[in-house]
Design an enzyme around this catalytic site. Structure first.
Site, PDB file in Angstrom:
ATOM      1  CB  THR A 150       3.328  -2.788  -9.228  1.00  0.00           C
ATOM      2  OG1 THR A 150       3.555  -1.410  -8.394  1.00  0.00           O
ATOM      3  CG2 THR A 150       3.605  -3.875  -8.054  1.00  0.00           C
ATOM      4  NE  ARG A 183       7.859   2.124  -0.693  1.00  0.00           N
ATOM      5  CZ  ARG A 183       8.580   2.074   0.519  1.00  0.00           C
ATOM      6  NH1 ARG A 183       9.732   2.992   0.616  1.00  0.00           N
ATOM      7  NH2 ARG A 183       8.138   1.281   1.277  1.00  0.00           N
ATOM      8  CE  LYS A 237       3.621  -0.375  -4.644  1.00  0.00           C
ATOM      9  NZ  LYS A 237       3.710   0.306  -6.025  1.00  0.00           N
ATOM     10  CB  CYS A 291      -2.288  -1.097  -5.286  1.00  0.00           C
ATOM     11  SG  CYS A 291      -1.861   0.483  -6.134  1.00  0.00           S
ATOM     12  NE  ARG A 434     -15.227   1.085   3.202  1.00  0.00           N
ATOM     13  CZ  ARG A 434     -14.316   0.496   2.918  1.00  0.00           C
ATOM     14  NH1 ARG A 434     -13.554  -0.134   3.882  1.00  0.00           N
ATOM     15  NH2 ARG A 434     -14.112   0.035   1.611  1.00  0.00           N
TER      16      ARG A 434
END
Length: 456
Positions: A150, A183, A237, A291, A434
Site C-alpha cells: 500500500t 486486499r 486501496k 492499515c 466492545r
C-alpha cells in the site's frame, strides 16, 4: 533473457499469444521473485508458487529467508500457511534468499510487498525504495514489476518508475509496471489472496495491465477489476482504509455524545442501519492495526490541498483510548471508588480478535493510560505474544481470577473472553469497550461505550 526456450520466459511484450503466455506462467517457465516475506508477503509468495511453480522469495532478514528456504514458516496465525510452505519448498516451487539483486536478475516477474510505514505522520517508503532499486539492478527488458504494498497515490508514477529506470538504464515501456494492491487481512491471508475479494489491477500502459490481468487470472478465482492506471489502483486501496477510518470516527464521536443524548448510541446505530443507505460502523476504544490508522497519512501528508475530514477522523479515533479510560474512571466513581487507588485489568492487547498483532492497538494505549493513573494494572491476552507496556503486568486468563480487581476493561473481543469467570471477582466494575459481554451474566456493574450513562 534467453529466447531459445519453447515458452516465453518474460510476459511483457512477448512474441507469443495469450494461451502460450498463460501456459508459460503456469508451467514454471516464467521465474517470479517476491520481495518481502512478512505477514502478507509469505502467503502471497506461497500462492504465486502454487500457481507458477517458480518463485524465489526475498527478505532482508537472514533468519526469515533461511527458515522459508528450509520449508519452515516464520509467520504465525495463518491457517494453512505452514503446510503450504513445507510442501512448496519440498517440490522446488518456492525457495528463499536475502540476495535481492541476484533474485531480480533471475526473475522475469517481480512482486514487491514490503512494509510501507508511517513515522511522525509521514509515509516512510524507505523499504519500498530499497526493494525497488534492487529490482532495478537486475531488471531486464520484457520484465514486469508489480507493486502490492500500500502506497500514497502517484507513488508508482512519481517514485517507482524513476527508481527502476535509474537503476536499470531502461525506460518504462521496455519493462512493465503495475500496481495490484493486497486486499488481505491477518489470519485469513491465503483465503483472501486466492479469491475472497476482487483483485484490482492498474497498469502503467496497456501491456502492463494485460500482463497483470494474465498473472492474477492464474493467482485468484475472484473477479479482476482493471482500472485506468496505477494511481487509480493506489487510490482504491487507500480509499478503502479512509472510508473505514472516517466511518468509525463518526460512530466513535456519536458514542461520546451518548450521555448528552441520554440514549444507547449502538442501539440507535443498529436500527439506523436498517435503512439501506446507512452503514455506520460500531464504536469502540480506538482503531488499530497496520492499515487503517496509517493510510490517512498517505493522503494528508502528500496532498497540497487541505484534508480536514481525514484529519478530524484521525483525531477522533486517536482520542478514543483516553475517552475509554475516562468512562472507566466515571464508572468507578459511580461506585464510590477512585482510579488512583484501584487495581485494573485490561482484557485484550491485540488490535482485533484472534490476531497476534498489537501495532497501534487501542488496548495497548488503554493499558498505558491506566498505568499512569491506577495503582496496579494487569494485561490479559491469550493471543498476543508481545510484552505489555511499561508498568503493566501480564497475567494469564487462567490466573486473573486470583487477583483482586477493582476495574476490568474489555478492549478486544477475543472469543476466550466469553468464559471469563466474573463471579470469581468480589467487587469489580466492568467497562465493556466492545459490547462483547452479556450484562445479565456479569454479576457486577457493567458500563459500555456509548451506553448513555457517561458524562460529557
Amino acid at each position: 533473457m534467453s529466447s531459445q526456450r519453447s515458452e516465453p520466459t518474460g510476459l511483457y511484450g512477448a512474441d507469443a499469444d495469450e494461451p502460450a503466455r498463460r501456459r508459460a506462467f503456469a508451467g514454471g517457465a516464467v521465474p517470479v521473485a517476491v520481495y518481502g516475506l512478512g505477514k502478507m508477503g509469505l502467503p502471497l509468495a506461497a500462492v504465486y508458487a502454487e500457481a507458477s511453480g517458480a518463485v524465489t522469495g526475498v527478505d532482508i532478514d537472514p533468519d526469515v529467508a533461511e527458515a522459508v528456504d528450509a520449508g519452515e514458516c516464520p509467520v504465525e496465525g495463518e491457517p494453512g500457511l505452514p503446510e503450504a510452505v513445507e510442501r512448496l519448498t519440498a517440490d522446488g516451487s518456492l525457495s528463499a534468499t536475502t540476495d535481492a539483486v541476484g533474485a531480480a536478475a533471475a526473475a522475469s516477474v517481480h512482486v514487491v510487498i514490503v512494509p510501507t510505514l508511517v513515522a511522525d505522520d509521514e509515509p516512510d517508503l524507505s523499504a519500498l525504495e530499497a526493494a525497488v532499486r534492487s529490482v532495478g539492478e537486475g531488471l531486464d527488458a520484457g520484465d514486469t514489476v508489480i507493486i502490492e504494498s500500500t502506497v500514497p497515490p502517484r507513488t508508482c508514477r512519481d517514485r517507482v518508475a524513476p527508481w527502476l529506470e535509474a537503476e536499470s538504464g531502461l525506460e518504462l515501456g521496455e519493462f512493465g509496471l503495475a500496481f495490484c494492491p493486497e486486499r488481505t487481512m491477518s489470519g485469513r491471508a491465503l483465503e483472501d489472496i486466492r479469491g475472497a475479494h476482487p483483485k484490482v489491477v492498474g497498469g502503467a500502459d496497456d501491456e502492463s495491465a494485460r500482463v497483470a490481468e494474465l498473472i492474477y487470472g492464474e493467482i485468484t478465482d475472484a473477479e479482476i477489476y482493471t482500472v485506468s492506471d496505477p494511481a487509480t489502483a493506489e487510490c482504491v486501496k487507500v480509499f478503502e482504509g479512509l472510508y473505514r477510518d472516517v466511518n468509525i470516527a463518526l460512530a466513535n464521536e456519536l458514542a461520546t455524545l451518548a450521555g448528552e443524548f441520554g440514549v444507547d448510541v449502538p442501539e440507535a446505530i443498529e436500527v439506523a442501519n436498517t435503512q439501506p443507505f446507512c452503514d455506520i460502523h460500531d464504536p469502540g476504544p480506538g482503531v488499530g492495526g497496520h492499515c487503517i490508522p496509517y493510510y490517512p497519512y498517505f493522503v494528508i501528508s502528500e496532498a497540497e490541498s487541505a484534508t480536514p475530514l481525514l484529519e478530524t477522523a484521525r483525531h477522533v479515533n486517536e482520542y478514543m483510548p483516553e475517552y475509554t479510560v475516562d468512562r472507566a474512571t466515571e464508572a468507578l466513581a459511580d461506585e464510590g471508588r477512585d482510579l488512583s487507588e484501584a487495581t485494573a485489568a485490561v482484557f485484550g492487547l491485540a488490535y482485533r480478535p484472534g490476531v497476534d498483532e498489537t501495532r497501534a492497538s487501542p488496548g495497548v494505549d488503554v493499558a498505558e493510560l491506566l498505568a499512569d493513573r491506577a495503582e496496579t494494572v494487569y494485561a490479559v491476552d491469550p493471543v498476543t505474544t508481545d510484552s505489555p507496556p511499561a508498568g503493566v503486568e501480564r497475567v494469564s486468563l487462567d490466573d486473573i481470577d486470583a487477583r483482586e480487581l477493582d476495574l476490568a476493561v474489555v478492549a478486544t473481543a477475543h472469543d476466550e473472553f466469553e468464559s471469563i469467570p466474573w463471579d470469581a471477582f468480589d467487587d469489580v466494575v466492568v467497562l465493556d469497550g466492545r459490547r462483547q459481554l452479556d450484562g445479565q451474566a456479569v454479576p457486577h456493574p457493567v458500563a459500555r461505550l456509548g451506553d448513555g450513562s457517561g458524562k460529557n
